[in-house]
Design a protein around this motif. Structure first.
Motif, PDB file in Angstrom:
ATOM      1  N   MET A 201       0.825  -1.197   0.000  1.00  0.00           N
ATOM      2  CA  MET A 201       0.000   0.000   0.000  1.00  0.00           C
ATOM      3  C   MET A 201       0.866   1.256   0.000  1.00  0.00           C
ATOM      4  N   ALA A 202       2.086   1.120  -0.497  1.00  0.00           N
ATOM      5  CA  ALA A 202       3.036   2.225  -0.430  1.00  0.00           C
ATOM      6  C   ALA A 202       3.157   2.944  -1.760  1.00  0.00           C
ATOM      7  N   ASP A 203       3.406   4.276  -1.682  1.00  0.00           N
ATOM      8  CA  ASP A 203       3.644   5.044  -2.890  1.00  0.00           C
ATOM      9  C   ASP A 203       4.958   4.639  -3.544  1.00  0.00           C
ATOM     10  N   GLU A 204       5.910   4.197  -2.750  1.00  0.00           N
ATOM     11  CA  GLU A 204       7.182   3.705  -3.260  1.00  0.00           C
ATOM     12  C   GLU A 204       7.526   2.428  -2.512  1.00  0.00           C
ATOM     13  N   THR A 205       8.446   1.655  -3.073  1.00  0.00           N
ATOM     14  CA  THR A 205       8.828   0.399  -2.447  1.00  0.00           C
ATOM     15  C   THR A 205      10.331   0.212  -2.521  1.00  0.00           C
ATOM     16  N   LEU A 206      10.879  -0.522  -1.569  1.00  0.00           N
ATOM     17  CA  LEU A 206      12.291  -0.866  -1.585  1.00  0.00           C
ATOM     18  C   LEU A 206      12.553  -2.117  -2.411  1.00  0.00           C
ATOM     19  N   ILE A 207      11.501  -2.750  -2.907  1.00  0.00           N
ATOM     20  CA  ILE A 207      11.662  -3.921  -3.764  1.00  0.00           C
ATOM     21  C   ILE A 207      12.312  -3.469  -5.069  1.00  0.00           C
ATOM     22  N   SER A 208      13.432  -4.060  -5.418  1.00  0.00           N
ATOM     23  CA  SER A 208      14.227  -3.560  -6.537  1.00  0.00           C
ATOM     24  C   SER A 208      13.561  -3.725  -7.891  1.00  0.00           C
ATOM     25  N   TRP A 209      12.618  -4.642  -8.016  1.00  0.00           N
ATOM     26  CA  TRP A 209      12.015  -4.901  -9.326  1.00  0.00           C
ATOM     27  C   TRP A 209      10.650  -4.218  -9.513  1.00  0.00           C
ATOM     28  N   ALA A 210      10.290  -3.339  -8.599  1.00  0.00           N
ATOM     29  CA  ALA A 210       9.024  -2.605  -8.720  1.00  0.00           C
ATOM     30  C   ALA A 210       9.224  -1.165  -8.264  1.00  0.00           C
ATOM     31  N   ASP A 211       8.313  -0.291  -8.684  1.00  0.00           N
ATOM     32  CA  ASP A 211       8.348   1.108  -8.272  1.00  0.00           C
ATOM     33  C   ASP A 211       7.370   1.393  -7.142  1.00  0.00           C
ATOM     34  N   MET A 212       6.236   0.701  -7.167  1.00  0.00           N
ATOM     35  CA  MET A 212       5.223   0.841  -6.116  1.00  0.00           C
ATOM     36  C   MET A 212       4.645  -0.533  -5.801  1.00  0.00           C
ATOM     37  N   THR A 213       3.974  -0.632  -4.668  1.00  0.00           N
ATOM     38  CA  THR A 213       3.183  -1.820  -4.356  1.00  0.00           C
ATOM     39  C   THR A 213       1.743  -1.393  -4.090  1.00  0.00           C
ATOM     40  N   PHE A 214       0.813  -2.253  -4.490  1.00  0.00           N
ATOM     41  CA  PHE A 214      -0.600  -1.984  -4.233  1.00  0.00           C
ATOM     42  C   PHE A 214      -1.257  -3.265  -3.764  1.00  0.00           C
ATOM     43  N   ASN A 215      -2.018  -3.151  -2.675  1.00  0.00           N
ATOM     44  CA  ASN A 215      -2.752  -4.284  -2.137  1.00  0.00           C
ATOM     45  C   ASN A 215      -4.243  -3.972  -2.112  1.00  0.00           C
TER      46      ASN A 215
ATOM     47  N   ASP B  98      28.816 -12.710  -8.062  1.00  0.00           N
ATOM     48  CA  ASP B  98      30.181 -12.593  -8.584  1.00  0.00           C
ATOM     49  C   ASP B  98      30.559 -11.132  -8.811  1.00  0.00           C
ATOM     50  N   GLY B  99      30.133 -10.285  -7.885  1.00  0.00           N
ATOM     51  CA  GLY B  99      30.494  -8.874  -7.932  1.00  0.00           C
ATOM     52  C   GLY B  99      29.688  -8.023  -8.879  1.00  0.00           C
ATOM     53  N   VAL B 100      28.676  -8.590  -9.525  1.00  0.00           N
ATOM     54  CA  VAL B 100      27.883  -7.863 -10.521  1.00  0.00           C
ATOM     55  C   VAL B 100      26.438  -7.722 -10.042  1.00  0.00           C
ATOM     56  N   THR B 101      25.890  -6.513 -10.171  1.00  0.00           N
ATOM     57  CA  THR B 101      24.479  -6.270  -9.876  1.00  0.00           C
ATOM     58  C   THR B 101      23.661  -6.485 -11.149  1.00  0.00           C
ATOM     59  N   HIS B 102      22.626  -7.285 -11.043  1.00  0.00           N
ATOM     60  CA  HIS B 102      21.775  -7.590 -12.201  1.00  0.00           C
ATOM     61  C   HIS B 102      20.427  -6.903 -12.014  1.00  0.00           C
ATOM     62  N   ASP B 103      20.214  -5.840 -12.787  1.00  0.00           N
ATOM     63  CA  ASP B 103      19.028  -4.998 -12.628  1.00  0.00           C
ATOM     64  C   ASP B 103      18.171  -4.923 -13.895  1.00  0.00           C
ATOM     65  N   THR B 104      18.222  -5.934 -14.721  1.00  0.00           N
ATOM     66  CA  THR B 104      17.546  -5.865 -16.005  1.00  0.00           C
ATOM     67  C   THR B 104      16.026  -5.981 -15.855  1.00  0.00           C
ATOM     68  N   PHE B 105      15.309  -5.210 -16.696  1.00  0.00           N
ATOM     69  CA  PHE B 105      13.846  -5.231 -16.741  1.00  0.00           C
ATOM     70  C   PHE B 105      13.384  -5.603 -18.150  1.00  0.00           C
ATOM     71  N   PRO B 106      12.189  -6.144 -18.283  1.00  0.00           N
ATOM     72  CA  PRO B 106      11.676  -6.465 -19.619  1.00  0.00           C
ATOM     73  C   PRO B 106      11.225  -5.199 -20.350  1.00  0.00           C
ATOM     74  N   ALA B 107      11.253  -5.268 -21.656  1.00  0.00           N
ATOM     75  CA  ALA B 107      10.735  -4.165 -22.465  1.00  0.00           C
ATOM     76  C   ALA B 107       9.208  -4.144 -22.363  1.00  0.00           C
ATOM     77  N   VAL B 108       8.652  -2.949 -22.373  1.00  0.00           N
ATOM     78  CA  VAL B 108       7.198  -2.789 -22.277  1.00  0.00           C
ATOM     79  C   VAL B 108       6.715  -1.996 -23.493  1.00  0.00           C
ATOM     80  N   ALA B 109       5.687  -2.506 -24.129  1.00  0.00           N
ATOM     81  CA  ALA B 109       5.134  -1.822 -25.296  1.00  0.00           C
ATOM     82  C   ALA B 109       4.560  -0.475 -24.882  1.00  0.00           C
ATOM     83  N   PRO B 110       4.710   0.573 -25.695  1.00  0.00           N
ATOM     84  CA  PRO B 110       4.183   1.893 -25.346  1.00  0.00           C
ATOM     85  C   PRO B 110       2.650   1.887 -25.294  1.00  0.00           C
TER      86      PRO B 110
END
Length: 325
Positions: A1-15, A313-325
């Motif tokens: 229910m937060a406007d922002e989230t610390l979850i790295s793969w999302a910007d917000m959470t909604f319940n 192995d010392g690398v941060t993996h932050d890749t996201f899928p492409a989203v159609a406009p």
């Protein structure tokens, strides 16, 4: 229910509601259940031996938040990712159809948001959406579907079900949350789920084939030489487990993370590593802490989520899928 989230793969959470029932080993250390049982008390968590539990719909004010996010996203020209639901499961069959219909109406009305509908029940996606599909007729193009797969057994069961839902509904994309990762997973060769008359599936390429293992064509229902394609997974997220009250995190072999990373790289599938969890490879982070050695010799150290970090192995993996406009 937060406007922002610390979850790295999302910007917000909604319940849209709160409450669920434990259905798999990944649920043993459920953050949401622990939160309800120790702090919030909004819902009684269900599970084996205790029944289905309760579900509590969130406030009208909370339901208005995505409309505000959508207006802001449109003004800024962004497509933020909204995780739904961190404290529930959208495709929980204990939830009233009316609540789910209201949620999908909200998703339709917020086209600038990308909704991440993560479930441990992918077998329910199509039938529960069909029950309320007169809300807008079609699946909303800004909603992605995902499922939790913590080990090979769950992958063999849940991934084919998710791909069947993808084929039926044409969501924005399909993704996997391999968190907590409790065992090795081979997404290139889903076998154990398949009874006789079922082909083998490479979930990352979409290849469907006999795999060369059946002793006769009748064992998989297709010719040994036959191969065709199916929908595929578009994004894989991994993560280690964290402590939740009396439940202490189970260690993840770093080779299991590396394997999924490498499988995704081989087929060009975006890979996102959320966290190492309470345990981390001794080669990744130095320092004190209890050790756990796996049968293959890999050793991890318990140092806590904050210190274990997010690197492989010392690398941060932050890749996201492409989203159609």
């Amino acid at each position: 229910m937060a406007d922002e989230t610390l979850i790295s793969w999302a910007d917000m959470t909604f319940n849209p509601w709160i409450g669920c029932t434990r259905v798999s080993p990944a649920c043993d250390g459920c953050y949401a259940a622990h939160l309800m049982e120790t702090r919030m008390g909004r819902a009684v968590w269900g599970g084996p031996g205790v029944g289905a539990g309760t579900r509590d719909r969130t406030s009208v004010a909370n339901w208005r938040k995505p409309l505000t996010w959508d207006r802001k996203a449109k003004a800024e020209g962004k497509r933020p990712f909204v995780f739904c639901s961190s404290l529930a499961d959208v495709f929980d069959n204990e939830v009233p159809h009316e609540w789910r219909a209201d949620l999908f109406a909200l998703i339709h009305d917020t086209p600038n948001l990308v909704w991440l509908l993560l479930t441990k029940r992918p077998q329910n996606i199509v039938k529960l959406f069909d029950a309320i599909s007169d809300v807008r007729d079609a699946w909303p193009t800004n909603a992605a579907i995902g499922t939790t797969v913590e080990d090979q057994e769950r992958a063999d069961i849940n991934v084919p079900a998710l791909l069947e839902a993808k084929a039926a509904l044409s969501p924005a994309f399909a993704f996997l949350s391999c968190e907590p990762l409790l065992g090795p997973i081979n997404l290139r060769d889903l076998r154990q789920y398949n009874p006789r008359r079922k082909p083998w599936i490479n979930a990352l390429s979409g290849a469907v084939t006999s795999g060369g293992l059946p002793t006769s064509p009748s064992e998989c229902g297709i010719s040994i030489s036959t191969s065709w394609t199916s929908p595929k997974i578009d994004w894989v997220i991994t993560g280690g487990e964290t402590d939740q009250g009396q439940h202490k995190a189970r260690p993840t072999n770093p080779e299991w993370f590396r394997s999924l990373r490498d499988q995704c790289a081989a087929f060009g599938v975006p890979f996102h590593h959320k966290q190492n969890g309470e345990w981390v490879s001794v080669s990744e982070v130095a320092g004190p802490g209890d050790h756990f050695k796996f049968e293959d010799g890999a050793t991890v150290r318990r140092i806590g989520k904050k210190l274990s970090g997010r690197t492989i192995d010392g690398v941060t993996h932050d890749t996201f899928p492409a989203v159609a406009p």
